[in-house]
Scaffold this motif. Structure first.
Motif, mmCIF file in Angstrom:
data_model
loop_
_atom_site.group_PDB
_atom_site.id
_atom_site.type_symbol
_atom_site.label_atom_id
_atom_site.label_comp_id
_atom_site.label_asym_id
_atom_site.label_seq_id
_atom_site.Cartn_x
_atom_site.Cartn_y
_atom_site.Cartn_z
ATOM 1 N N UNK A 43 45.164 13.805 28.735
ATOM 2 C CA UNK A 43 44.050 12.749 29.186
ATOM 3 C C UNK A 43 44.857 11.687 29.851
ATOM 4 N N UNK A 44 46.263 11.438 29.652
ATOM 5 C CA UNK A 44 46.854 10.301 30.372
ATOM 6 C C UNK A 44 47.542 10.978 31.691
ATOM 7 N N UNK A 45 47.510 12.252 31.912
ATOM 8 C CA UNK A 45 48.187 12.831 32.957
ATOM 9 C C UNK A 45 47.431 13.596 33.756
ATOM 10 N N UNK A 46 45.864 13.470 33.913
ATOM 11 C CA UNK A 46 44.874 13.843 34.596
ATOM 12 C C UNK A 46 45.283 13.455 36.073
ATOM 13 N N UNK A 47 44.761 14.367 36.818
ATOM 14 C CA UNK A 47 44.885 13.879 38.528
ATOM 15 C C UNK A 47 43.936 12.866 38.708
#
Length: 217
Positions: A173-177
């Protein structure tokens, strides 16, 4: 009025958002249910959920609507089919596809137009409704969230497995583009780790009533 709530999995967003909506007589929307619905429909057609462009094409073939705060497809209630193991296993990855996120955001705005809503998800305060009347971000320690999940599903997996899955989901969730999970600068931040659902609701309702009071002056 739009009340937008963000936060990671397991912080109580759904339960609290539904209670707030009921108390205020607002509609309740869960952005995650839209990704689940499109994933479910795609899998039902026997197609590969890892083919993200194909999932988007499937999504465009169906019309989602809300009836009594439940997800319907072409008028048929599918809410109870959105949390199957097949959907659970892939929906986090499916929801990372930027074109699908854009499409879901369009549907959320379409449905929420001219309604009082409480809407929760991962990027509601930052992307979907950046001009929401009230923005909230719920948080909680991963260990607490794992314990909550085990209480909800005591016959499921062990604690270590659930904790690992929650931490993995946080990373996704925190690394979504596009639409990554983050705290909006003007959000009401609430750590729910050691608060009851009622206590969190009180804080949010107090903020809503304050806003309504300012509008009515």
């Amino acid at each position: 009025m739009v009340v937008a709530i963000d936060g990671p999995a397991g912080v109580g967003k759904s339960s609290i958002a539904q209670m707030i909506a009921k108390t205020c007589n607002f509609h309740y929307l869960n952005s995650g249910s839209f990704y689940r619905a499109y994933t479910y429909l795609h899998v039902q057609e026997g197609k590969d959920p890892m083919d993200y462009p194909a999932v988007l094409e499937t999504a465009k073939h169906y019309v989602l609507s809300i009836d009594d705060d439940r997800i319907c497809v072409n008028g048929n209630d599918i809410e109870d089919k959105l949390h199957t193991p097949e959907v659970d296993a892939v929906v986090a990855q499916v929801s990372t596809y930027p074109p699908l996120r854009s499409y879901v955001n369009e549907q959320l705005r379409r449905i929420a137009k001219d309604m009082d809503v409480v809407i929760e998800g991962r990027d509601i305060t930052t992307v979907v409704f950046p001009d929401a009347d009230l923005k909230c971000y719920f948080d909680a320690k991963a260990e607490v969230r794992a314990e909550r999940r085990l209480k909800q599903h005591p016959d499921g997996q062990d604690y270590e497995t659930v904790l690992r899955q929650i931490k993995m989901r946080d990373e996704i969730d925190k690394g979504k583009e596009v639409g990554a999970l983050r705290v909006a600068e003007d959000a009401l931040y609430i750590d729910t780790s050691y608060l009851t659902i009622g206590q969190v609701c009180e804080r949010v309702l107090s903020a809503i009533f304050t806003l309504k009071g300012d509008v009515n002056r």
